[in-house]
Design a protein around this motif. Sequence first.
Motif: not given
Length: 339
Positions: A249-254, A268-285, A317-320
């Motif tokens: 699957t995709v995404d590394l949930g708990r 096996g998992i293909g993991a996104q980087q949601p925290y960094l994606q949040g940073v990126t969209v805010a920076q673009t904004c 991914v989750w910064r924890k």
Amino acid sequence: MTISGLGPHGERAAPPERVALLADDIAAARVGRFRVAIVLHTMTSDWAKQQIAGIMATFGDCETAVIEVVDCGFAPEAQVAALDRLRGEKPDAIISIPVANSTVADAHRRVSQAGIRLLLLDNVPTGLLPGSDYVALISADNFGLGTIAAAFLAKRLANGAAVGVLSYHAEFFATNEREIAFNKWMLTNRPDICLHVRKFDSIQSAGTDALALLERHDDIAGFFVVWDTPAMEVVKALERAGLYLLVTTVDLGREAAINLASDGMICGIGAQQPYLQGVTVAQTCVLALLGKQTPNWVALPGLAVSSDNVVESFQKVWRKQAPREVLVSAKLVKGHSPS
């Protein structure tokens, strides 16, 4: 950075570094005192929570106020109502993850027509164009995520095996890309494997759909599910049926991380980087609100996560810290140290 997919209009991806904020940008944003609203498909997933964390951290540094975060519960009509209501609040920008394509297109277009900057996450509604209808799309390399999942599953399957592909019924750029990439990789690299596709209507129905697919094709040896929450519903349904089949699957949930670490069905998992994606969209904004040019599509690469690197990947991914169940399975806690 290697991005294997193309954007919704055939764009080449720009890396997140292209929208990094300089000290002068942050200072100017603080003077601007911008107001932004966020409209998400859901707030219940680990992915969504980390997206918000990344957005809030970046806007906090820029003293940009988030006036509202809307959870649409995957309902197009709820998203249309939220966007129309928020237009009356006159924020400087709205960040949205469209929950459908044609159904929500006009509501998103009305945002930009009202002079509000529109930034999209993961999906572009039908007919909307960058530069005129929205500022930019920020997403993971969803095509790359699909290929990661395919490669994990393929190396565990015997010659001539069959695979069930569970895709999302809604027209959605991110999940469509994952499905296309998975199928293409299999057809190219494992043409001996037979693919059986079925679409699920909701997260809750994914397990039932997997069992229905198995009833029609009892030779299925594994499943690909386009993201982790419905994938875990598939795992639970298989467990209740007394079956053990491989799942990628995709995404590394708990839950998916724990299952992967403990040698469960998730292989096996293909993991996104949601925290960094949040940073990126805010920076673009912020850059858009400062009148600076931004790329039409910014994409973040996926991570290939196996039981061997799930602890390090979870932290990235989750910064924890990874859940204790993951650490125990990886033998990295006291009493379970590597020999």
